[in-house]
Design a protein around this motif. Sequence first.
Motif, PDB file in Angstrom:
ATOM      1  N   ASP A 220       0.818  -1.212   0.000  1.00  0.00           N
ATOM      2  CA  ASP A 220       0.000   0.000   0.000  1.00  0.00           C
ATOM      3  C   ASP A 220       0.854   1.265   0.000  1.00  0.00           C
ATOM      4  N   ARG A 221       2.110   1.134   0.440  1.00  0.00           N
ATOM      5  CA  ARG A 221       2.988   2.304   0.495  1.00  0.00           C
ATOM      6  C   ARG A 221       3.988   2.329  -0.664  1.00  0.00           C
ATOM      7  N   GLY A 222       3.774   1.451  -1.658  1.00  0.00           N
ATOM      8  CA  GLY A 222       4.589   1.471  -2.861  1.00  0.00           C
ATOM      9  C   GLY A 222       5.986   0.905  -2.694  1.00  0.00           C
ATOM     10  N   LEU A 223       6.144  -0.009  -1.737  1.00  0.00           N
ATOM     11  CA  LEU A 223       7.447  -0.594  -1.450  1.00  0.00           C
ATOM     12  C   LEU A 223       7.410  -2.090  -1.728  1.00  0.00           C
ATOM     13  N   VAL A 224       8.403  -2.601  -2.446  1.00  0.00           N
ATOM     14  CA  VAL A 224       8.526  -4.043  -2.648  1.00  0.00           C
ATOM     15  C   VAL A 224       9.238  -4.627  -1.427  1.00  0.00           C
ATOM     16  N   LEU A 225       8.561  -5.494  -0.708  1.00  0.00           N
ATOM     17  CA  LEU A 225       9.116  -6.121   0.488  1.00  0.00           C
ATOM     18  C   LEU A 225       9.667  -7.492   0.117  1.00  0.00           C
ATOM     19  N   ILE A 226      10.905  -7.762   0.542  1.00  0.00           N
ATOM     20  CA  ILE A 226      11.567  -9.038   0.247  1.00  0.00           C
ATOM     21  C   ILE A 226      11.979  -9.665   1.569  1.00  0.00           C
ATOM     22  N   ASP A 227      11.536 -10.881   1.820  1.00  0.00           N
ATOM     23  CA  ASP A 227      11.855 -11.606   3.056  1.00  0.00           C
ATOM     24  C   ASP A 227      12.718 -12.809   2.697  1.00  0.00           C
ATOM     25  N   ALA A 228      13.993 -12.780   3.111  1.00  0.00           N
ATOM     26  CA  ALA A 228      14.918 -13.878   2.827  1.00  0.00           C
ATOM     27  C   ALA A 228      15.168 -14.765   4.038  1.00  0.00           C
ATOM     28  N   GLY A 229      14.494 -14.484   5.148  1.00  0.00           N
ATOM     29  CA  GLY A 229      14.661 -15.313   6.341  1.00  0.00           C
ATOM     30  C   GLY A 229      15.703 -14.750   7.295  1.00  0.00           C
ATOM     31  N   HIS A 230      15.479 -14.991   8.567  1.00  0.00           N
ATOM     32  CA  HIS A 230      16.334 -14.450   9.619  1.00  0.00           C
ATOM     33  C   HIS A 230      17.766 -14.968   9.502  1.00  0.00           C
ATOM     34  N   TYR A 231      17.902 -16.259   9.359  1.00  0.00           N
ATOM     35  CA  TYR A 231      19.240 -16.874   9.311  1.00  0.00           C
ATOM     36  C   TYR A 231      20.035 -16.356   8.124  1.00  0.00           C
ATOM     37  N   ALA A 232      19.433 -16.351   6.945  1.00  0.00           N
ATOM     38  CA  ALA A 232      20.159 -15.976   5.734  1.00  0.00           C
ATOM     39  C   ALA A 232      20.604 -14.528   5.756  1.00  0.00           C
ATOM     40  N   THR A 233      19.832 -13.646   6.388  1.00  0.00           N
ATOM     41  CA  THR A 233      20.180 -12.231   6.382  1.00  0.00           C
ATOM     42  C   THR A 233      21.178 -11.853   7.478  1.00  0.00           C
ATOM     43  N   GLU A 234      21.395 -12.726   8.470  1.00  0.00           N
ATOM     44  CA  GLU A 234      22.336 -12.390   9.545  1.00  0.00           C
ATOM     45  C   GLU A 234      23.576 -13.285   9.597  1.00  0.00           C
ATOM     46  N   ARG A 235      23.485 -14.480   9.087  1.00  0.00           N
ATOM     47  CA  ARG A 235      24.626 -15.378   9.134  1.00  0.00           C
ATOM     48  C   ARG A 235      25.879 -14.800   8.459  1.00  0.00           C
ATOM     49  N   PRO A 236      25.777 -14.086   7.317  1.00  0.00           N
ATOM     50  CA  PRO A 236      27.000 -13.540   6.718  1.00  0.00           C
ATOM     51  C   PRO A 236      27.782 -12.621   7.648  1.00  0.00           C
ATOM     52  N   ALA A 237      27.095 -11.909   8.525  1.00  0.00           N
ATOM     53  CA  ALA A 237      27.787 -11.010   9.447  1.00  0.00           C
ATOM     54  C   ALA A 237      28.622 -11.786  10.468  1.00  0.00           C
ATOM     55  N   CYS A 238      28.257 -13.027  10.728  1.00  0.00           N
ATOM     56  CA  CYS A 238      29.040 -13.830  11.668  1.00  0.00           C
ATOM     57  C   CYS A 238      30.440 -14.104  11.110  1.00  0.00           C
ATOM     58  N   ALA A 239      30.528 -14.331   9.807  1.00  0.00           N
ATOM     59  CA  ALA A 239      31.840 -14.512   9.188  1.00  0.00           C
ATOM     60  C   ALA A 239      32.673 -13.242   9.333  1.00  0.00           C
ATOM     61  N   ARG A 240      32.026 -12.082   9.221  1.00  0.00           N
ATOM     62  CA  ARG A 240      32.737 -10.824   9.401  1.00  0.00           C
ATOM     63  C   ARG A 240      33.197 -10.664  10.854  1.00  0.00           C
ATOM     64  N   LEU A 241      32.414 -11.186  11.797  1.00  0.00           N
ATOM     65  CA  LEU A 241      32.816 -11.144  13.200  1.00  0.00           C
ATOM     66  C   LEU A 241      34.116 -11.923  13.429  1.00  0.00           C
ATOM     67  N   VAL A 242      34.272 -13.036  12.739  1.00  0.00           N
ATOM     68  CA  VAL A 242      35.523 -13.795  12.860  1.00  0.00           C
ATOM     69  C   VAL A 242      36.697 -12.905  12.481  1.00  0.00           C
ATOM     70  N   ASP A 243      36.591 -12.233  11.350  1.00  0.00           N
ATOM     71  CA  ASP A 243      37.666 -11.340  10.898  1.00  0.00           C
ATOM     72  C   ASP A 243      37.905 -10.221  11.908  1.00  0.00           C
ATOM     73  N   LYS A 244      36.834  -9.657  12.440  1.00  0.00           N
ATOM     74  CA  LYS A 244      36.965  -8.557  13.392  1.00  0.00           C
ATOM     75  C   LYS A 244      37.683  -9.002  14.661  1.00  0.00           C
ATOM     76  N   LEU A 245      37.309 -10.150  15.198  1.00  0.00           N
ATOM     77  CA  LEU A 245      37.925 -10.628  16.438  1.00  0.00           C
ATOM     78  C   LEU A 245      39.399 -10.955  16.228  1.00  0.00           C
ATOM     79  N   LEU A 246      39.737 -11.506  15.065  1.00  0.00           N
ATOM     80  CA  LEU A 246      41.146 -11.769  14.767  1.00  0.00           C
ATOM     81  C   LEU A 246      41.923 -10.461  14.661  1.00  0.00           C
ATOM     82  N   SER A 247      41.320  -9.447  14.032  1.00  0.00           N
ATOM     83  CA  SER A 247      42.007  -8.160  13.898  1.00  0.00           C
ATOM     84  C   SER A 247      42.196  -7.480  15.249  1.00  0.00           C
TER      85      SER A 247
END
Length: 272
Positions: A220-247
């Motif tokens: 109704d507000r002219g926005l295309v909403l895309i839902d890819a799931g909780h796990y899929a949208t946050e899991r990639p950041a966990c890999a970045r956390l590995v790099d951050k903790l090592l740094s």
Amino acid sequence: MTIAKLIDQFEAWAPPQWQESWDNCGWQIEPGILGASAHVLVCLTPTLAVMEEAIALRASGTPINLIFAHHPLIFSPLKSVQTGTPIGDMVLLSFTHGIGVYSAHTNFDQVPDGTADVLAQLLDLQQPQPITPTRPGIGYGRVGVMPEAPSLKQVLVTIQQQLAPPDLLYSPEADLQQPIHRLAVLGGSGASFIGDVVKSGADAYLTSDCKFHQFQEARDRGLVLIDAGHYATERPACARLVDKLLSLGAETAQLSDRDEDFRQFWQRPHLA
């Protein structure tokens, strides 16, 4: 580097004080390990499966002593800790094996290279800005320009390739050929930010855990909403956390392979 110093370094970058009032960032279980050298297992959700993975890694010679999770183990105030319950068993195993549990949740969502920034980078957003600023230069979600304004279909294909969700939901009346000039992204449950996304001028919004009426609101507000799931949208950041903790100085850090989506989509059989 000791665990205490590693956590101090991390919290200087993503202060727990930035968390939401309902959140519970920081130490979930600290079984007297602050002076030990930091050997970290990073995960999205601290479950018994991840704790068992950490224990198995210790037995095989990798001295894991800290589970660093995005989601908190404890949200509501505890009234008791008992064996036979998930939290009770986590506490028992934590103290028995000397493996702590620490969470960086809504504080990690906001910072550069946090959950939203990682999504923006994976989808090649240009000039990304927070959807909802909380402090100068940081905040929840990111909205940016899509190079060459791909079609919605091309955006969905890219999301599938980059995040590998088990399924993708999107606004049913959307035209797959419409160009997407501006895309907004927010990992995890982001439907409550629809109002700010609309104000940002985004054509489409990638997030997760969207309900029936939130898809209606977006339409109704002219926005295309895309839902890819909780796990899929946050899991990639966990890999970045590995790099951050090592740094920051962790002796070792690796990504859990026992994280779970907690959902499985039934494949409807073909009827003869």
